[in-house]
Every structure is written in C-alpha cells, then in structure tokens.
Design an enzyme around this catalytic site. Structure first.
Site, PDB file in Angstrom:
ATOM      1  N   ARG A   1       0.832  -1.210   0.000  1.00 51.62           N
ATOM      2  CA  ARG A   1       0.000   0.000   0.000  1.00 51.62           C
ATOM      3  C   ARG A   1       0.862   1.253   0.000  1.00 51.62           C
ATOM      4  NH1 ARG A   1      -4.739  -2.502   4.001  1.00 51.62           N
ATOM      5  NH2 ARG A   1      -5.871  -3.476   2.270  1.00 51.62           N
TER       6      ARG A   1
ATOM      7  N   TYR B   1      -5.692  -0.519  -6.727  1.00 53.32           N
ATOM      8  CA  TYR B   1      -4.667  -1.458  -6.271  1.00 53.32           C
ATOM      9  C   TYR B   1      -4.645  -1.603  -4.744  1.00 53.32           C
ATOM     10  CZ  TYR B   1      -1.804  -2.064 -10.569  1.00 53.32           C
ATOM     11  OH  TYR B   1      -1.313  -2.405 -11.807  1.00 53.32           O
ATOM     12  N   GLU B   2      -4.393  -2.817  -4.288  1.00 57.30           N
ATOM     13  CA  GLU B   2      -4.114  -3.128  -2.880  1.00 57.30           C
ATOM     14  C   GLU B   2      -5.157  -2.574  -1.908  1.00 57.30           C
ATOM     15  OE1 GLU B   2      -2.059  -5.319  -2.631  1.00 57.30           O
ATOM     16  OE2 GLU B   2      -1.014  -5.076  -4.526  1.00 57.30           O
ATOM     17  N   GLY B   3      -6.407  -2.693  -2.274  1.00 57.04           N
ATOM     18  CA  GLY B   3      -7.490  -2.185  -1.438  1.00 57.04           C
ATOM     19  C   GLY B   3      -7.946  -0.834  -1.946  1.00 57.04           C
TER      20      GLY B   3
END
Length: 589
Positions: A290, A434-436
């Site tokens: 993140r 991306y990534e949450g």
C-alpha cells in the site's frame, strides 16, 4: 530542454532537509550506511531509470504483454532491466544481511522505487518480487528461505501476490481456493486467481506465487486462510500445474501483465508459517504494497507535472489579460496565464505534499522495526498503522487530479499520443484500486485505525502535529498557517468524536457510510501538516536559495488557501444527520 520525470533537488530537500532521513544511519541496524551510501543507491536508480526505463515509456505502452499458446511475452527491455536492478542490489536493498540484503533503510529504497516508477511505471515488477520475498524471509522455514530468496532478489525470479478470486473480489472471507496436505508434506493447491500483476512472463526464469487458500477442514472466513509458496517451476525443474487462463488488456500500466491463473489438480505448494495465519502474514506484504502504491501515484504525478511544467514554459499562446488588445505584442508562454499557474500550483502542492508524507511514513516504518527501544518501536508502529491508509490513497486520489490538470495544460495536444500526458492519465487510474480500493482504505482508517489502542495512535499523531504548529507559531511568515492548522485539527477531532458516537450505537453501516469523505478530510489535514513542516525548512532556505525557498512557501500558501478550505464542506456533510446512501426498501436506481 531535457525532459524530466522527477526533480532531484526537491527530492533531496524533502528527504534530507525536511525529514532528516540521514539520521536513520545513527540507528545500530543501519550503522554501516551514511548519506553517501544513500545517495549512491538513489543515483544508481536514476541511472537505470534514465537509461533503461524512461526512453521506453511509450514503446512499452504500445507493445502490451501477449498470451500466445500459454506463453506470456513482454517487451525485451524488461529482461535487461530486471538483470540490472538485480545486479545493483536494489530489489532487496532493505533486506537484512542475513537474508541477502544491504540493510538499507526502507525510506531510501522506497525513494529509489519512486525514481524508477516516475521514469516508467509500466515496469513495476520488482516491488512485487521484494514484497513476496520479504514474506518468505519473515515467515518461511529455512528451506524456503534458502531456495527462494536469493534468486528473487537478484532479479532472476519474479514474485507475485495471489489474493483475488472471480467470485470473491475484495471479500477475502469468500475465497474458495483449497489446499490439501499430501503424504510428502506439501500441499495440493486448487482454485483460480484473477488480476495477478506480473503473474507470468518470459523476462524471468521462474515465477513465485504467494497464494492464499483454505486448507480442507479449516474454519470459514478469514480465520481459515493459509499462505503458500506456489512456484511456476518446481525444484526439480518440472512445470507446476498452473495454467494461464487469460491476460487482461488494460486502460493503463500496459507493460505489466495482469493474469487470470488456474491452479490445477496437480499443483503443488508449500505452507508458509503455520496453518490459518495466512491473512495476517499477507497483511505484511499488503501494508508494504500500500505504501508502494502510494509511491506509484506520486511517481506518475511527478512525471505528469514535470511534463506539464516544461510545456507551459515553452508553449506561447495569447497575451496577458490586461494586455489582450495589444495584438502587435508577442504571445506569452502559457505559464504566465493565471489559470495555468493555478493548475501547476495544484499539481505541485499535491505532488510534494504527498511525497513528503510518503517519506515520513517510510521513516516511521524504519523506526517501527529498528528503533533502539520497545517504547519507540510501539510509538512508530502505531503512527505507521494510522497513516498507511492516507499514504496509500492521498497520492493516488490527488494524483488523478494532477494528471488531469497536467493533460489540461497541454490543451488539445494533451488528448493525443504526441505527448506523454495521455498515458500518465491512463496509467494512474488503477492506483486508487490497487491493494485495497479507496473505500476499503477509508473503512480501515475510520473503522479500525482511529480507535486502535483506545485512540492511542490518534493521540500520538495529534502530538506530532501540535509540535509542528508550536514551532511555526514563532515564525512571522508561518504563524497564520499554524493557527489555521490548529483550527483544522480541532474541527477534525470534533467530527471524529461525532462519528464515534454513532459507532457506539452499534449502527456500523451509518458509522461507515461516509468513511471515504472522512478519509478525504483526514488526508487534507495531514497534507496541510506536511506543508507546514516543509514551510519551516523552506523559510530557512530563502537566504541561500531565494527562488527555491519562495517557491515552496508560495505552494504552502496555495494549499492552505485553495485546497485546505475544502474541509468546510466535508465537515458539514459528515456532521449532517441525513444519510442518503444507506439501503432502503425503495428502488432508487
């Protein structure tokens, strides 16, 4: 004029003058390093970026990865790039000596990544590999470490993170990929994963998937998730039973193959750590990733801003409005027009504010892991946890506006392939996903991090901000802005308490219904804090470098007068008792 994708002077200013990152070398863990070694790593990254990455930006975009007869082919320059970054030791520079790294601060390695991604974000292969290798280093047994870490860090093997499934999306509780223990002590992995960045390609010798799956008989939900190493090629050289079902052709970041993978009946994997702890392990990589995604947002923003700035200085058009009737006078560069300057100010304010936050959060990461006592480690761990959702989202969400404004500066040319602006606009769009997604980060911030340790993290952060305010109050140039930030902090605490009162009623849906707006509010206050920190140091620079120091101070003023005032609307919305978005029995849409 040579095209720029980042400004070294600004990066050095933020890294060393504002955040004093060279002091990380005072910690015993980093004692073999100094500012000189930090600069060597950053200079090496810049050399690779200028030689192998920036010149191929458009070419890689136009020649997307292709899946033909089960084989994924990528642009041939990627093999050379992976070889060079591997040989330079950049992929695992922040790993311990024991795991084959150089024990470089994460802060410095992250800024090396910023430089590389600003040059060409379609070459994001190495960040995934370092994250996957770190999971093995942290939780794998000695056999896994010995077999996998070295070839991953030298660029020969690719690493991936395999979470998302077609039927589950971001809901990891609903994954169905399974794992069954074999007599040999390994596992048969079966299932499908989608959107797997760098999931396969011909620029590496092997691909090492970090896969979450549920061991047969494990509890439902996230409590029953385990983590496995699933290589494309097994130790004896035979190909594992992994099928490339498809490749996604994307709006942007087209140099990175995003794969749909199927793990078949005879696919073998190796358990990382202990059963049913996979999600907690994976969160290490996800939190690191993140921060990496936030760095990607800042990197693309940087490239877009510098492209727009150069164009604005070179493109003549019309005359200043007060002289619009003087048709015999020459046209002026568009940077002299107030609206263009507004757009450039907006880009610079978001870019540098976000980059400052990335450096700060990265420094908290280093201190959380390597401070000299447990009290400091706990403090910086809490600050790191609290700021990670903002560090991921602000550079990405503000980056969308940065690239949009950058394209706007080019006018009609920006919408064509003649300039890089249109690609940056496409490339950055994935970063808030991306990534949450931003919505997931917002729920993490408000639903978990704000109340973490009975609010201890929030108290620590408030203390850090108040320290900056106190310093700025003694400056005649900055006292006004210190007062504004103090007021913003007070208002944010009021709004936070209001939302927490809703949480106490047990109505979780109402509590989190506008979490994304709360995240936006929180981000504006945090970036205002960063600009006040920048202003304190910039003020001292005015005497020795008036242009640079005044540029920073003027951008601080821009942020406070143009961006921070947006909190007024956000507070009003968050304090409003009327919530329109909660589901009702009526069919609205």
């Amino acid at each position: 004029m040579q095209e720029k994708f980042f400004d070294k002077k600004t990066l050095d200013f933020l890294l060393y003058d504002v955040h004093e990152s060279e002091k990380l070398a005072d910690l015993p863990y980093f004692s073999d390093h100094s500012k000189e070694t930090f600069d060597m790593v950053l200079d090496t990254a810049n050399e690779i970026a200028e030689k192998l990455m920036f010149p191929y930006l458009k070419e890689i975009d136009k020649n997307q990865p292709e899946l033909v007869d089960g084989v994924v082919t990528v642009h041939p320059i990627l093999k050379k790039y992976l070889k060079e970054v591997g040989e330079a030791g950049i992929i695992g520079a922040d790993f311990s000596y024991e795991d084959g790294g150089a024990q470089l601060p994460f802060t410095i390695n992250n800024m090396a990544g910023f430089i590389l991604m600003a040059a060409n974000n379609g070459m994001m292969y190495t960040g995934l590999t370092s994250g996957a290798a770190r999971l093995i280093a942290s939780f794998g047994n000695d056999e896994l470490k010995k077999q996998y870490i070295a070839p991953m860090l030298n660029g020969k093997w690719q690493g991936t993170m395999c979470l998302t499934e077609p039927q589950a999306g971001s809901s990891l509780s609903d994954i169905t990929s399974s794992a069954e223990l074999t007599e040999a002590g390994n596992y048969k992995i079966k299932g499908q994963k989608i959107f797997i960045s760098c999931g396969d390609h011909d620029a590496c010798e092997n691909v090492v998937h970090l896969v979450i799956a549920r061991i047969k008989g494990a509890p439902l939900g996230t409590k029953g998730i385990s983590l496995f190493v699933v290589p494309k090629f097994l130790e004896d050289g035979t190909k594992n039973d992994i099928t490339n079902v498809g490749i996604y052709h994307k709006l942007g970041q087209r140099g990175v193959p995003a794969m749909h993978l199927e793990f078949g009946d005879n696919c073998l994997g190796y358990l990382v750590g202990v059963p049913n702890k996979g999600l907690s392990y994976m969160f290490q990589m996800m939190n690191e990733a993140r921060i990496g995604v936030g760095t990607t947002g800042a990197a693309i923003s940087s490239a877009a801003y510098h492209a727009a700035l150069q164009y604005a200085k070179e493109r003549p058009q019309s005359r200043r409005l007060n002289k619009k009737n003087e048709l015999d006078s020459p046209q002026v560069p568009i940077i002299e027009h107030a609206d263009v300057r507004r757009m450039l100010f907006a880009q610079k304010a978001a870019l540098e504010g976000g980059l400052s936050l990335l450096i700060l959060t990265s420094k908290y990461y280093d201190l959380a892991h390597h401070a000299e006592n447990e009290v400091d480690k706990k403090k910086y761990h809490l600050l790191l946890e609290l700021l990670t959702p903002i560090t991921k989202t602000y550079p990405c969400e503000s980056g969308l506006r940065v690239t949009s404004d950058a394209l706007q500066c080019f006018g009609g040319y920006g919408f064509t392939e003649d300039f890089r602006a249109e690609q940056y606009y496409r490339d950055i769009r994935i970063t808030p996903i991306y990534e949450g997604t931003t919505g997931i980060q917002a729920q993490d911030l408000l639903g978990r991090k704000i109340i973490m340790n009975q609010g201890e993290a929030m108290a620590l952060l408030s203390g850090e901000i108040i320290d900056t305010i106190t310093k700025a109050q003694s400056s005649s140039a900055l006292a006004k802005y210190a007062g504004i930030l103090a007021g913003e902090l007070k208002k944010m605490n009021k709004t936070t308490n209001h939302l927490l009162e809703i949480a106490e009623t047990g109505d979780v849906e109402k509590f989190l219904s506008d979490a994304t707006l709360y995240l936006e509010l929180f981000g504006l206050v945090i970036i205002a804090w960063q600009w006040l920190e920048i202003g304190l140091v910039a003020e001292a620079h005015v005497a020795s470098d008036a242009n640079f120091g005044n540029s920073e101070l003027q951008t601080l003023k821009y942020f406070y007068h143009y961006e921070l005032i947006k909190t007024d609307v956000l507070h009003k919305r968050l304090l409003d008792e009327e919530v329109i978005t909660l589901a009702t029995e009526e069919e609205i849409f």
